[in-house]
Design a protein around this motif. Structure first.
Motif, short mmCIF file in Angstrom:
data_model
loop_
_atom_site.label_atom_id
_atom_site.label_comp_id
_atom_site.label_asym_id
_atom_site.label_seq_id
_atom_site.Cartn_x
_atom_site.Cartn_y
_atom_site.Cartn_z
N ILE A 156 16.83 7.35 86.93
CA ILE A 156 16.46 8.77 86.93
C ILE A 156 16.01 9.18 85.53
O ILE A 156 14.98 9.85 85.36
CB ILE A 156 17.63 9.63 87.43
N PHE A 157 16.76 8.81 84.51
CA PHE A 157 16.36 9.15 83.15
C PHE A 157 15.10 8.41 82.73
O PHE A 157 14.31 8.92 81.91
CB PHE A 157 17.51 8.92 82.18
N GLY A 158 14.87 7.23 83.29
CA GLY A 158 13.60 6.54 83.05
C GLY A 158 12.43 7.33 83.62
O GLY A 158 11.38 7.45 82.98
N GLY A 159 12.60 7.88 84.81
CA GLY A 159 11.56 8.72 85.40
C GLY A 159 11.34 9.99 84.60
O GLY A 159 10.20 10.44 84.41
N MET A 160 12.43 10.56 84.08
CA MET A 160 12.28 11.73 83.21
C MET A 160 11.53 11.37 81.93
O MET A 160 10.74 12.17 81.43
CB MET A 160 13.66 12.30 82.86
N ALA A 161 11.76 10.17 81.41
CA ALA A 161 11.04 9.73 80.21
C ALA A 161 9.55 9.55 80.51
O ALA A 161 8.70 9.85 79.67
CB ALA A 161 11.64 8.43 79.69
N ILE A 162 9.24 9.09 81.70
CA ILE A 162 7.83 8.98 82.10
C ILE A 162 7.21 10.37 82.15
O ILE A 162 6.11 10.60 81.63
CB ILE A 162 7.70 8.25 83.45
N TRP A 163 7.91 11.32 82.75
CA TRP A 163 7.41 12.70 82.79
C TRP A 163 7.27 13.27 81.39
O TRP A 163 6.37 14.06 81.11
CB TRP A 163 8.34 13.58 83.62
N ALA A 164 8.20 12.91 80.50
CA ALA A 164 8.20 13.47 79.15
C ALA A 164 7.00 13.01 78.33
O ALA A 164 6.70 13.62 77.30
CB ALA A 164 9.49 13.11 78.43
N THR A 165 6.30 11.97 78.76
CA THR A 165 5.09 11.58 78.04
C THR A 165 3.98 12.59 78.23
O THR A 165 3.02 12.60 77.46
CB THR A 165 4.58 10.20 78.50
N GLU A 166 4.12 13.47 79.23
CA GLU A 166 3.03 14.40 79.53
C GLU A 166 3.47 15.86 79.63
O GLU A 166 2.66 16.74 79.37
CB GLU A 166 2.37 13.98 80.85
N PHE A 167 4.71 16.12 80.00
CA PHE A 167 5.13 17.48 80.30
C PHE A 167 6.19 17.97 79.31
O PHE A 167 7.18 17.28 79.07
CB PHE A 167 5.68 17.58 81.72
N VAL A 168 5.99 19.16 78.78
CA VAL A 168 6.88 19.72 77.78
C VAL A 168 8.26 19.99 78.37
O VAL A 168 9.29 19.74 77.72
CB VAL A 168 6.28 21.02 77.18
N TRP A 169 8.33 20.47 79.61
CA TRP A 169 9.63 20.76 80.21
C TRP A 169 10.50 19.52 80.29
O TRP A 169 11.71 19.58 80.07
CB TRP A 169 9.47 21.42 81.58
N ALA A 170 9.91 18.37 80.58
CA ALA A 170 10.67 17.12 80.65
C ALA A 170 11.11 16.68 79.25
O ALA A 170 12.21 16.14 79.08
CB ALA A 170 9.85 16.03 81.31
N GLN A 171 10.27 16.93 78.25
CA GLN A 171 10.65 16.61 76.88
C GLN A 171 11.85 17.44 76.45
O GLN A 171 12.79 16.93 75.82
CB GLN A 171 9.47 16.84 75.94
N LEU A 172 11.84 18.72 76.82
CA LEU A 172 12.97 19.59 76.47
C LEU A 172 14.24 19.17 77.19
O LEU A 172 15.33 19.18 76.61
CB LEU A 172 12.61 21.04 76.79
N VAL A 173 14.12 18.78 78.46
CA VAL A 173 15.30 18.31 79.22
C VAL A 173 15.86 17.04 78.58
O VAL A 173 17.08 16.90 78.42
CB VAL A 173 14.94 18.07 80.70
N LEU A 174 14.99 16.12 78.19
CA LEU A 174 15.46 14.89 77.57
C LEU A 174 16.10 15.14 76.21
O LEU A 174 17.10 14.51 75.86
CB LEU A 174 14.32 13.88 77.45
N ARG A 175 15.53 16.07 75.43
CA ARG A 175 16.14 16.41 74.14
C ARG A 175 17.53 17.00 74.36
O ARG A 175 18.49 16.66 73.65
CB ARG A 175 15.28 17.41 73.38
N THR A 182 19.52 16.57 76.95
CA THR A 182 20.40 15.51 77.45
C THR A 182 20.83 14.59 76.32
O THR A 182 22.01 14.22 76.23
CB THR A 182 19.68 14.70 78.55
N LYS A 183 19.89 14.21 75.48
CA LYS A 183 20.23 13.33 74.36
C LYS A 183 21.24 14.00 73.43
O LYS A 183 22.19 13.37 72.97
CB LYS A 183 18.96 12.97 73.59
N ARG A 184 21.05 15.29 73.17
CA ARG A 184 21.97 16.02 72.31
C ARG A 184 23.36 16.06 72.94
O ARG A 184 24.38 15.83 72.26
CB ARG A 184 21.44 17.43 72.06
N LYS A 185 23.44 16.33 74.25
CA LYS A 185 24.75 16.41 74.92
C LYS A 185 25.44 15.05 74.96
O LYS A 185 26.66 14.96 74.77
CB LYS A 185 24.59 16.95 76.34
N VAL A 186 24.68 13.99 75.19
CA VAL A 186 25.27 12.64 75.22
C VAL A 186 25.79 12.27 73.84
O VAL A 186 26.87 11.68 73.70
CB VAL A 186 24.24 11.61 75.74
#
Length: 150
Positions: free
Chosen positions: A76-95, A97-101
């Motif tokens: 699932i996080f791999g798919g989010m990383a794929i989305w984050a290559t193009e979409f700002v909302w996915a980049q923000l979600v990954l940031r 998530t990374k901060r919380k982890v």
């Protein structure tokens, strides 16, 4: 000496192409598509659709793997990383998530929290061992659906 400039006494300054933000050390938000794709609106739109479809397929595969064998959350996080290559909302979600982890990992390394977790795990294992011992003492090695003395 070649300074990369045609004017005397002037040094060439290399363009920063790292894509990082100087203040936070994180990559800038936005599309990571090649420039020739971004230059053409129709091509960029089709690129975004393709990235979305591939990311969606990976996320759906991860969701399917949650109840089934497989690394569901990692996919699932791999798919989010794929989305984050193009979409700002996915980049923000990954940031986020990374901060919380990272925060959770730092809290887990706290000696008081580690001691508490070790104690709780030990207590849980003792309870499971006692319950398994009681079951074996009462029923032996038979499975519950073969017990006749109910």
């Amino acid at each position: 000496m070649n300074t990369g400039s045609n004017k005397p006494g002037e040094a060439a300054v290399a363009e920063d192409r790292t894509g990082t933000d100087e203040v936070t050390g994180e990559r800038a938000l936005g599309s990571r598509a090649p420039e020739f794709i971004k230059a053409r609106r129709a091509l960029h739109l089709s690129w975004q659709v393709g990235v979305f479809v591939v990311g969606l397929a990976v996320v759906v595969a991860g969701i399917i793997m949650l109840p089934l064998p497989g690394p569901g959350w990692v996919v699932i996080f791999g798919g989010m990383a794929i989305w984050a290559t193009e979409f700002v909302w996915a980049q923000l979600v990954l940031r986020w998530t990374k901060r919380k982890v990272t925060e959770a990992a730092q809290r887990a390394l706290d000696p008081k929290v580690r001691r508490r977790n070790i104690i709780l795990t030990s207590v849980g294992l003792v309870i499971i061992a006692v319950l398994a011992g009681i079951y074996l003492w009462k029923f032996g090695l038979q499975m519950p659906w073969k017990i006749k003395d109910q």
